[in-house]
Design an enzyme around this catalytic site. Structure first.
Site, PDB file in Angstrom:
ATOM      1  N   ASN A  11       0.856  -1.190   0.000  1.00 53.35           N
ATOM      2  CA  ASN A  11       0.000   0.000   0.000  1.00 53.35           C
ATOM      3  C   ASN A  11       0.898   1.249   0.000  1.00 53.35           C
ATOM      4  O   ASN A  11       1.725   1.420   0.905  1.00 53.35           O
ATOM      5  CB  ASN A  11      -0.890  -0.052   1.257  1.00 53.35           C
ATOM      6  CG  ASN A  11      -1.823   1.125   1.351  1.00 53.35           C
ATOM      7  OD1 ASN A  11      -1.419   2.257   1.111  1.00 53.35           O
ATOM      8  ND2 ASN A  11      -3.063   0.882   1.718  1.00 53.35           N
ATOM      9  N   HIS A  14       0.994   6.136   2.013  1.00 54.99           N
ATOM     10  CA  HIS A  14       1.756   7.060   2.855  1.00 54.99           C
ATOM     11  C   HIS A  14       2.976   7.665   2.170  1.00 54.99           C
ATOM     12  O   HIS A  14       3.607   8.564   2.716  1.00 54.99           O
ATOM     13  CB  HIS A  14       2.052   6.413   4.203  1.00 54.99           C
ATOM     14  CG  HIS A  14       0.770   6.147   4.935  1.00 54.99           C
ATOM     15  ND1 HIS A  14      -0.131   7.163   5.214  1.00 54.99           N
ATOM     16  CD2 HIS A  14       0.181   4.999   5.342  1.00 54.99           C
ATOM     17  CE1 HIS A  14      -1.199   6.641   5.799  1.00 54.99           C
ATOM     18  NE2 HIS A  14      -1.035   5.339   5.879  1.00 54.99           N
ATOM     19  N   HIS A  47      -5.589   3.739  -1.577  1.00 55.88           N
ATOM     20  CA  HIS A  47      -6.926   4.092  -1.070  1.00 55.88           C
ATOM     21  C   HIS A  47      -7.232   5.532  -1.469  1.00 55.88           C
ATOM     22  O   HIS A  47      -6.585   6.461  -0.990  1.00 55.88           O
ATOM     23  CB  HIS A  47      -6.903   3.931   0.462  1.00 55.88           C
ATOM     24  CG  HIS A  47      -8.215   4.183   1.134  1.00 55.88           C
ATOM     25  ND1 HIS A  47      -8.376   4.047   2.491  1.00 55.88           N
ATOM     26  CD2 HIS A  47      -9.436   4.561   0.662  1.00 55.88           C
ATOM     27  CE1 HIS A  47      -9.629   4.321   2.818  1.00 55.88           C
ATOM     28  NE2 HIS A  47     -10.293   4.649   1.731  1.00 55.88           N
ATOM     29  N   ARG A  49      -9.339   8.230  -0.731  1.00 55.13           N
ATOM     30  CA  ARG A  49     -10.296   8.632   0.307  1.00 55.13           C
ATOM     31  C   ARG A  49     -11.131   9.803  -0.183  1.00 55.13           C
ATOM     32  O   ARG A  49     -10.691  10.580  -1.028  1.00 55.13           O
ATOM     33  CB  ARG A  49      -9.560   9.018   1.592  1.00 55.13           C
ATOM     34  CG  ARG A  49      -8.837   7.865   2.258  1.00 55.13           C
ATOM     35  CD  ARG A  49      -8.286   8.290   3.609  1.00 55.13           C
ATOM     36  NE  ARG A  49      -9.305   8.326   4.608  1.00 55.13           N
ATOM     37  CZ  ARG A  49      -9.479   7.420   5.576  1.00 55.13           C
ATOM     38  NH1 ARG A  49      -8.651   6.412   5.692  1.00 55.13           N
ATOM     39  NH2 ARG A  49     -10.457   7.532   6.439  1.00 55.13           N
ATOM     40  N   ARG A  53      -6.839  12.814   1.219  1.00 59.71           N
ATOM     41  CA  ARG A  53      -5.751  13.250   2.109  1.00 59.71           C
ATOM     42  C   ARG A  53      -4.396  12.693   1.694  1.00 59.71           C
ATOM     43  O   ARG A  53      -3.375  13.234   2.039  1.00 59.71           O
ATOM     44  CB  ARG A  53      -6.048  12.882   3.558  1.00 59.71           C
ATOM     45  CG  ARG A  53      -5.998  11.403   3.840  1.00 59.71           C
ATOM     46  CD  ARG A  53      -6.181  11.114   5.308  1.00 59.71           C
ATOM     47  NE  ARG A  53      -7.534  11.339   5.759  1.00 59.71           N
ATOM     48  CZ  ARG A  53      -8.049  10.763   6.850  1.00 59.71           C
ATOM     49  NH1 ARG A  53      -7.303   9.969   7.579  1.00 59.71           N
ATOM     50  NH2 ARG A  53      -9.287  10.975   7.198  1.00 59.71           N
ATOM     51  N   GLU A  74      -8.688   0.692  -3.096  1.00 68.20           N
ATOM     52  CA  GLU A  74      -9.466   0.725  -1.849  1.00 68.20           C
ATOM     53  C   GLU A  74     -10.417   1.902  -1.911  1.00 68.20           C
ATOM     54  O   GLU A  74      -9.996   3.024  -2.242  1.00 68.20           O
ATOM     55  CB  GLU A  74      -8.535   0.930  -0.661  1.00 68.20           C
ATOM     56  CG  GLU A  74      -8.174  -0.320   0.061  1.00 68.20           C
ATOM     57  CD  GLU A  74      -7.400   0.018   1.307  1.00 68.20           C
ATOM     58  OE1 GLU A  74      -7.850   0.875   2.090  1.00 68.20           O
ATOM     59  OE2 GLU A  74      -6.332  -0.555   1.484  1.00 68.20           O
ATOM     60  N   THR A 105      -8.280   3.486   8.675  1.00 63.37           N
ATOM     61  CA  THR A 105      -9.507   2.680   8.673  1.00 63.37           C
ATOM     62  C   THR A 105      -9.606   1.929   9.999  1.00 63.37           C
ATOM     63  O   THR A 105      -8.832   1.008  10.257  1.00 63.37           O
ATOM     64  CB  THR A 105      -9.486   1.695   7.483  1.00 63.37           C
ATOM     65  OG1 THR A 105      -9.061   2.414   6.331  1.00 63.37           O
ATOM     66  CG2 THR A 105     -10.848   1.102   7.237  1.00 63.37           C
ATOM     67  N   GLU A 155     -11.157  -9.298   3.098  1.00 59.35           N
ATOM     68  CA  GLU A 155      -9.878  -8.988   3.744  1.00 59.35           C
ATOM     69  C   GLU A 155     -10.165  -8.864   5.239  1.00 59.35           C
ATOM     70  O   GLU A 155     -10.985  -8.035   5.658  1.00 59.35           O
ATOM     71  CB  GLU A 155      -9.290  -7.687   3.188  1.00 59.35           C
ATOM     72  CG  GLU A 155      -7.955  -7.357   3.852  1.00 59.35           C
ATOM     73  CD  GLU A 155      -7.152  -6.302   3.094  1.00 59.35           C
ATOM     74  OE1 GLU A 155      -7.203  -6.275   1.845  1.00 59.35           O
ATOM     75  OE2 GLU A 155      -6.481  -5.516   3.771  1.00 59.35           O
ATOM     76  N   HIS A 198      -3.744  -4.657   7.834  1.00 57.04           N
ATOM     77  CA  HIS A 198      -3.827  -3.499   8.731  1.00 57.04           C
ATOM     78  C   HIS A 198      -2.918  -3.686   9.934  1.00 57.04           C
ATOM     79  O   HIS A 198      -3.087  -4.619  10.713  1.00 57.04           O
ATOM     80  CB  HIS A 198      -5.249  -3.182   9.207  1.00 57.04           C
ATOM     81  CG  HIS A 198      -5.411  -1.704   9.451  1.00 57.04           C
ATOM     82  ND1 HIS A 198      -4.950  -1.089  10.585  1.00 57.04           N
ATOM     83  CD2 HIS A 198      -5.917  -0.716   8.667  1.00 57.04           C
ATOM     84  CE1 HIS A 198      -5.188   0.211  10.503  1.00 57.04           C
ATOM     85  NE2 HIS A 198      -5.760   0.464   9.338  1.00 57.04           N
TER      86      HIS A 198
HETATM   87  N1  PXP Z   1      -5.910  -3.158   4.120  1.00 61.50           N
HETATM   88  C1  PXP Z   1      -6.872  -2.209   4.190  1.00 61.50           C
HETATM   89  C2  PXP Z   1      -8.241  -2.556   3.721  1.00 61.50           C
HETATM   90  C3  PXP Z   1      -6.568  -0.916   4.667  1.00 61.50           C
HETATM   91  O1  PXP Z   1      -7.540   0.025   4.743  1.00 61.50           O
HETATM   92  C4  PXP Z   1      -5.248  -0.612   5.028  1.00 61.50           C
HETATM   93  C5  PXP Z   1      -4.897   0.763   5.492  1.00 61.50           C
HETATM   94  O2  PXP Z   1      -5.055   1.666   4.470  1.00 61.50           O
HETATM   95  C6  PXP Z   1      -4.278  -1.627   4.917  1.00 61.50           C
HETATM   96  C7  PXP Z   1      -4.653  -2.892   4.490  1.00 61.50           C
HETATM   97  C8  PXP Z   1      -2.853  -1.389   5.241  1.00 61.50           C
HETATM   98  O3  PXP Z   1      -2.713  -1.094   6.601  1.00 61.50           O
HETATM   99  P1  PXP Z   1      -1.324  -0.558   7.118  1.00 61.50           P
HETATM  100  O4  PXP Z   1      -1.045   0.727   6.422  1.00 61.50           O
HETATM  101  O5  PXP Z   1      -1.543  -0.416   8.582  1.00 61.50           O
HETATM  102  O6  PXP Z   1      -0.288  -1.617   6.791  1.00 61.50           O
END
Ligand code: PXP
Length: 251
Positions: A11, A14, A47, A49, A53, A74, A105, A155, A198
């Site tokens: 992901n 960030h 994602h 949003r 952001r 996402e 989330t 998931e 997550h």
């Molecule tokens: N899976 C989903 C559905 C999420 O919303 C997120 C966070 O955006 C992640 C995985 C990844 O989580 P993390 O950034 O804490 O590794």
């Protein structure tokens, strides 16, 4: 059972968070995605949003055009996001709950309460050729609702487990891990493809990788944070190694 291969979805939200702290174009989430793939990511997650952001509409379009691996989009179940997803045509869409005030989330979708709201989204995305996943709490009720909504994938939210580990609440952590393990087994029995994510780091990814029903982990924040110290390439290679070690210990 023989465990299937375990995919790593990276992901890149960030990377965009960091970019947006100053505006401008750097660091570029697409560059991160390409480097992640080079280092062993099987797919890229982003994602979009409602408040934009981190990832922007333009990021999503560039990711779709610029990578040759599956893109996991996402999104919240809103009309606007549905239109963008159908126009972008990612490999997969993961429906997540979204609250304006949350930092990330915070929990899984209320699949039971929002059953009738989610149903047409899953249907339209599926008919658009997009593989749908629902981000859910690791519970039987959520899995039964996901089956009823006809989502092919779920998931499992690992956040409660990871948070308990991080805060040293090991009794709670074991209880939460047991919920994830039970939900993975139950969901696979009911014919769902099982993903998880997550809050995962090297240790938790190694442990969850030992659950043979899970075929994909989606990991972001920890990897981007580690990249500050060791570089994205090394962070992803180490994560891949942790996942492979965990998988090798699967029953
Ligand atoms: N899976 C989903 C559905 C999420 O919303 C997120 C966070 O955006 C992640 C995985 C990844 O989580 P993390 O950034 O804490 O590794």
């Amino acid at each position: 059972m023989t465990a299937k291969p375990l995919r790593l979805g990276v992901n890149v939200d960030h990377v965009a968070t960091l970019r947006n702290a100053r505006g401008g174009a750097r660091p570029d989430p697409l560059r991160a995605a390409l480097q992640a793939i080079e280092a062993g990511a099987d797919g890229i997650t982003a994602h979009l949003r409602e408040d934009r952001r981190h990832i922007t509409d333009a990021d999503m379009a560039r990711l779709k055009a610029g990578i040759d691996r599956p893109l996991n989009f996402e999104m919240a179940a809103t009309g606007q996001m549905l239109d963008i997803a159908l126009a972008t045509r990612p490999h997969a869409a993961c429906l997540v709950p979204e609250k304006r005030t949350e930092r990330t989330t915070e929990g899984g979708l209320d699949v039971v309460g929002a059953h009738d709201h989610l149903l047409p989204y899953v249907d339209q995305l599926t008919r658009g050729g997009i593989r749908v996943s629902l981000f859910i709490e690791p519970s039987r009720e959520a899995i039964d609702a996901a089956v009823s909504i006809k989502s092919p994938v779920v998931e499992l939210h690992t956040g409660a487990w990871c948070h308990a580990v991080e805060t040293g609440d090991f009794v709670r952590a074991e209880r939460e891990f047991a919920r994830v393990a039970a939900a993975a087994a139950y969901g696979a029995d009911r014919g769902l493809e099982i993903h998880a994510g997550h809050g995962l780091d090297y240790d938790s990814a190694r442990r969850v990788a030992a659950l043979p029903q899970i075929v994909e982990l989606n990991i972001g924040h920890f990897l981007i944070g580690e990249a500050v110290f060791v570089g994205l390439d090394e962070a992803i290679r180490k994560m891949r190694g942790a996942m492979d070690a965990g998988r090798a210990s699967a029953p």
